[in-house]
Design an enzyme around this catalytic site. Structure first.
Site, PDB file in Angstrom:
ATOM      1  N   ALA A  34       7.777 -21.325  11.163  1.00 28.17           N
ATOM      2  CA  ALA A  34       6.530 -20.698  11.607  1.00 28.17           C
ATOM      3  C   ALA A  34       6.757 -19.270  12.071  1.00 28.17           C
ATOM      4  O   ALA A  34       7.784 -18.943  12.662  1.00 28.17           O
ATOM      5  CB  ALA A  34       5.909 -21.520  12.739  1.00 28.17           C
ATOM      6  N   HIS A  61       0.868  -1.168   0.000  1.00 30.65           N
ATOM      7  CA  HIS A  61       0.000   0.000   0.000  1.00 30.65           C
ATOM      8  C   HIS A  61       0.906   1.219   0.000  1.00 30.65           C
ATOM      9  O   HIS A  61       1.891   1.261   0.745  1.00 30.65           O
ATOM     10  CB  HIS A  61      -0.896   0.012   1.242  1.00 30.65           C
ATOM     11  CG  HIS A  61      -1.853  -1.135   1.278  1.00 30.65           C
ATOM     12  ND1 HIS A  61      -2.992  -1.175   0.514  1.00 30.65           N
ATOM     13  CD2 HIS A  61      -1.821  -2.294   1.969  1.00 30.65           C
ATOM     14  CE1 HIS A  61      -3.630  -2.304   0.738  1.00 30.65           C
ATOM     15  NE2 HIS A  61      -2.942  -3.012   1.610  1.00 30.65           N
ATOM     16  N   THR A 102      11.215 -11.199   3.602  1.00 21.64           N
ATOM     17  CA  THR A 102      11.320  -9.881   2.987  1.00 21.64           C
ATOM     18  C   THR A 102      12.359  -9.825   1.883  1.00 21.64           C
ATOM     19  O   THR A 102      12.481  -8.818   1.200  1.00 21.64           O
ATOM     20  CB  THR A 102      11.682  -8.821   4.043  1.00 21.64           C
ATOM     21  OG1 THR A 102      12.946  -9.173   4.623  1.00 21.64           O
ATOM     22  CG2 THR A 102      10.612  -8.716   5.116  1.00 21.64           C
ATOM     23  N   ALA A 112       3.368 -22.444   9.810  1.00 20.46           N
ATOM     24  CA  ALA A 112       2.167 -21.691  10.186  1.00 20.46           C
ATOM     25  C   ALA A 112       2.465 -20.206  10.327  1.00 20.46           C
ATOM     26  O   ALA A 112       3.509 -19.805  10.841  1.00 20.46           O
ATOM     27  CB  ALA A 112       1.606 -22.228  11.503  1.00 20.46           C
TER      28      ALA A 112
END
Length: 180
Positions: A154, A105, A159, A136
């Site tokens: 998990a 965004h 990035t 998870a």
């Protein structure tokens, strides 16, 4: 509803809506599928309850695409957003509540409106290699490649690129071991 119902529903309804939908693939109780004609799913895939598969169209740009290979398993609560391209190769496996997004965004100034309703116009991608396992609650962010045979622990946030045959954990995810 029973698994039998969702298998039949997948064959009779989903197979006609998606860009391609492989044999022996089924989706169980989806939460949301947005613009399925730009989503391709290979054969033998299983997508559990609460899946959100979203292809986003941006004004003046080609719609995104989601390409899921063969024999991919996605547990409950998977969320995939593609503004440009999300590619998931064969035999990848995702534990519950993983999120994969190929966009951001914009930061902008507050006077430009609700940021949640805006997405970047920059080209972007996510590419997940063969036999990758996401634990998870893993989040995979924009412009990332995860090499084949890699494991992401998990609650990790990916990035940057993860090389093939690696185990990566943390936020941001870092390689802690190479798999031989």
């Amino acid at each position: 509803m029973s698994d039998f119902f969702w298998k039949i529903w997948s064959v009779l309804v989903f197979a006609r809506q998606f860009g391609s939908f492989g044999r022996r693939t089924w989706i169980r109780k989806p939460l949301m599928i947005h613009d399925p004609k730009h989503i391709s799913i290979g054969f033998g895939c299983f997508i559990r309850d609460g899946a959100r598969l979203e292809v986003v169209s941006r004004k003046g740009l080609a719609p995104g695409k989601i390409e899921i290979g063969n024999n991919v398993t996605m547990e409950q609560g998977i969320h995939i957003v593609a503004c440009t391209s999300v590619v998931i190769e064969d035999e990848a496996c995702f534990a519950p509540r993983c999120t994969i997004v190929d966009t951001t965004h914009p930061i902008g100034v507050p006077e430009q409106g609700n940021r949640a309703r805006q997405v970047s116009n920059e080209p972007s991608f996510v590419h997940i290699g063969k036999r990758v396992f996401l634990g998870a609650n893993v989040v995979v962010l924009t412009n990332v490649r995860i090499g084949e045979n890699s494991v992401i622990g998990a609650n990790s946030v990916v990035t940057r690129d993860i090389p093939a045959n690696s185990i990566a954990v943390g936020s941001p995810a870092r390689v802690i071991k190479t798999i031989r």
